[in-house]
Scaffold this motif. Structure first.
Motif, PDB file in Angstrom:
ATOM      1  N   CYS A  74       1.021  -1.480  -0.015  1.00  0.00           N
ATOM      2  CA  CYS A  74       0.236   0.086  -0.252  1.00  0.00           C
ATOM      3  C   CYS A  74       0.884   1.189   0.430  1.00  0.00           C
ATOM      4  O   CYS A  74       0.564   2.244  -1.154  1.00  0.00           O
ATOM      5  N   VAL A  78       0.765   3.988  -3.035  1.00  0.00           N
ATOM      6  CA  VAL A  78       0.579   5.199  -2.778  1.00  0.00           C
ATOM      7  C   VAL A  78       1.265   6.316  -2.844  1.00  0.00           C
ATOM      8  O   VAL A  78       0.900   7.056  -3.718  1.00  0.00           O
ATOM      9  N   THR A 215      -5.653   4.073  -0.273  1.00  0.00           N
ATOM     10  CA  THR A 215      -5.557   3.403  -0.958  1.00  0.00           C
ATOM     11  C   THR A 215      -5.762   2.795  -1.997  1.00  0.00           C
ATOM     12  O   THR A 215      -5.950   3.086  -2.908  1.00  0.00           O
ATOM     13  N   SER A 219      -6.370   5.051  -5.639  1.00  0.00           N
ATOM     14  CA  SER A 219      -6.400   3.701  -6.620  1.00  0.00           C
ATOM     15  C   SER A 219      -7.424   3.811  -7.874  1.00  0.00           C
ATOM     16  O   SER A 219      -7.296   4.017  -8.984  1.00  0.00           O
ATOM     17  N   GLY A 260      -3.436  10.432   0.815  1.00  0.00           N
ATOM     18  CA  GLY A 260      -2.697   9.267   0.064  1.00  0.00           C
ATOM     19  C   GLY A 260      -1.231   9.064   1.011  1.00  0.00           C
ATOM     20  O   GLY A 260      -0.959   8.239   2.061  1.00  0.00           O
TER      21      GLY A 260
END
Length: 344
Positions: A74, A78, A215, A219, A260
Motif C-alpha cells: 500500500c 500510494v 490506497t 487507486s 495518500g
C-alpha cells in the motif's frame, strides 16, 4: 495520445514482478519458509483452517509477514500514484509529493506525538495506540491545507505560488522538528530518529486498515482523472478549452496527495524517493499517457518498496535497516543519473 507499443507487455511484466515480490516478502526473512509452507498456510490465513503448516509458520506469516507485506504494497503504490499526480499538477517530471509540505507536516505531527505524547495521551484517552499515526496524518493534512490556502488568490490556484509556499512550510516544519528534537530525551530521540528513517517493522492489521482504505480510494480515483491529467500537460488554458475544470482538478489532486501521502507517512514514517523515481522511470518506459502511467507507477511502486523492505531485512540480519536508507541508496543514484542524462 499514443503510447509505446510495448506498454501492455510491460504492465504484464509488472504484475508478474509484483506477485514475485509478494512471495519473496512472505517467504524470506530471519526464518525462511519454502514455497510449500507458504502455500499450505494460505487456507489458515483466510480462516479456512485445514491441516495447514506447522503453527510456527502460520504464526510468522499471519501475524508478522502478511501485514508487513500488505503495508509495503500500500505504501509503495500510494506514494508512486501521488508522485504521478504531483508531476502532472506541476507539469514537471522531477516533482515530488513532498513539494506540498505533506511529508514535513507529518514529521512535525509525529515529533509532537513522540515528545509530547504523555500530555496528548491524557487528553486523547483511548487513542494512545494510534496517537503517533493520527498526529502524523493530521500534521500532513494541516501543512497541505496551509500550502493550498497560500497558493490561492482571487479564487484561482497558482501552481508556482503553491510551490514556493510548500518550500516555506517545509522549512518551518523542519525548524519545529529540530526544536522538538532538541527537547527530546534519549529514548524519544531514538524513536524520532528511526521514525524519520521509515520502517515497516511492527506492521499490524490495526495500522494497515486506514492506509488500505486510502490506497483503495486513491487507486480508484486517480485513473478516472487520467484524461484530465493528459490535457493538463498541454497547459492550463488548453485543458480549460478542452472542457476540463482546471481549478477543480487542482483541488482534487492536492486533496488526493494529502490523503495518500499523509496516510503512508503516518503508517511507515518518511520513505523517500518512491514518489520521485518510480513515476519518472515509468514515464520513460510507457510514455506520458496517464491511462497507462498511473497503473504502471502503482505496480512499480509496490514492487520497489517490497523489494527494498526485503533488502532492509536481509542485509544485516537479524538486525534490520530502516527502509528509508535503502530507498535513498536506490533513488539517489538514479536521480543523479537523470540529472546527468538531462545535461547531455
Amino acid at each position: 495520445m499514443k503510447s509505446p507499443p510495448n506498454s501492455p507487455l510491460l504492465l504484464s511484466l509488472l504484475v508478474a514482478l509484483l506477485l514475485l515480490s509478494i512471495w519473496l516478502s512472505l517467504a524470506l526473512g530471519p526464518v525462511s519458509l519454502d514455497a510449500g509452507q507458504v502455500l499450505a498456510a494460505l487456507p489458515g490465513l483466510v480462516g479456512l483452517g485445514g491441516d495447514g503448516p506447522p503453527d510456527q509458520a502460520l504464526l510468522i506469516l499471519g501475524q508478522i509477514r502478511l501485514p508487513r507485506t500488505l503495508l509495503g504494497l500500500c505504501v509503495g503504490a500510494v506514494l508512486a500514484l501521488c508522485g504521478v499526480a504531483m508531476q502532472g499538477l506541476f507539469r514537471n517530471p522531477l516533482a515530488d509529493p513532498g513539494l506540498l509540505g505533506v511529508s514535513s507536516g507529518a514529521a512535525l505531527g509525529a515529533a509532537l506525538a513522540i515528545v509530547g505524547g504523555v500530555a496528548l495521551g491524557h487528553s486523547l484517552r483511548g487513542l494512545e495506540p494510534y496517537l503517533l499515526s493520527l498526529c502524523a496524518f493530521l500534521g500532513g493534512l494541516a501543512a497541505t491545507a496551509l500550502v493550498y490556502r497560500l497558493g490561492r488568490r482571487e479564487g484561482q490556484t497558482h501552481v508556482a505560488t503553491m510551490l514556493l509556499a510548500g518550500i516555506a512550510v517545509t522549512a518551518l516544519a523542519a525548524a519545529a522538528v529540530g526544536f522538538f528534537t532538541y527537547l527530546a530525551d534519549d529514548a524519544e530521540l531514538r524513536k524520532l530518529t528511526f521514525w524519520n528513517l521509515g520502517s515497516l517493522n511492527g506492521a499490524s492489521y490495526e495500522r494497515l486498515w486506514p492506509l488500505l482504505l486510502v490506497t483503495l480510494l486513491v487507486s480508484l480515483w486517480l485513473p478516472r482523472r487520467a484524461k484530465a491529467l493528459n490535457a493538463l500537460l498541454l497547459g492550463e488554458s488548453e485543458a480549460r478549452h478542452l472542457g476540463f475544470e482546471v481549478q477543480r482538478l487542482k483541488r482534487e489532486l492536492v486533496l488526493c496527495t494529502a490523503l495518500g501521502v499523509g496516510a503512508a507517512v503516518a503508517a511507515a514514517g518518511l520513505v523517500g524517493f518512491i514518489g520521485l523515481v518510480v513515476p519518472h522511470l515509468m514515464r520513460l518506459l510507457v510514455g506520458p499517457d496517464h491511462r497507462l502511467l498511473l497503473p504502471a507507477a502503482g505496480l512499480a511502486g509496490a514492487c520497489l518498496l517490497l523489494l527494498a523492505d526485503l533488502l532492509a531485512r536481509l542485509l544485516l540480519a537479524p538486525a534490520e535497516l530502516p527502509i528509508g536508507i535503502v530507498t535513498a541508496l536506490i533513488g539517489a543514484p538514479f536521480f543523479l543519473f537523470l540529472l546527468l542524462r538531462g545535461r547531455h
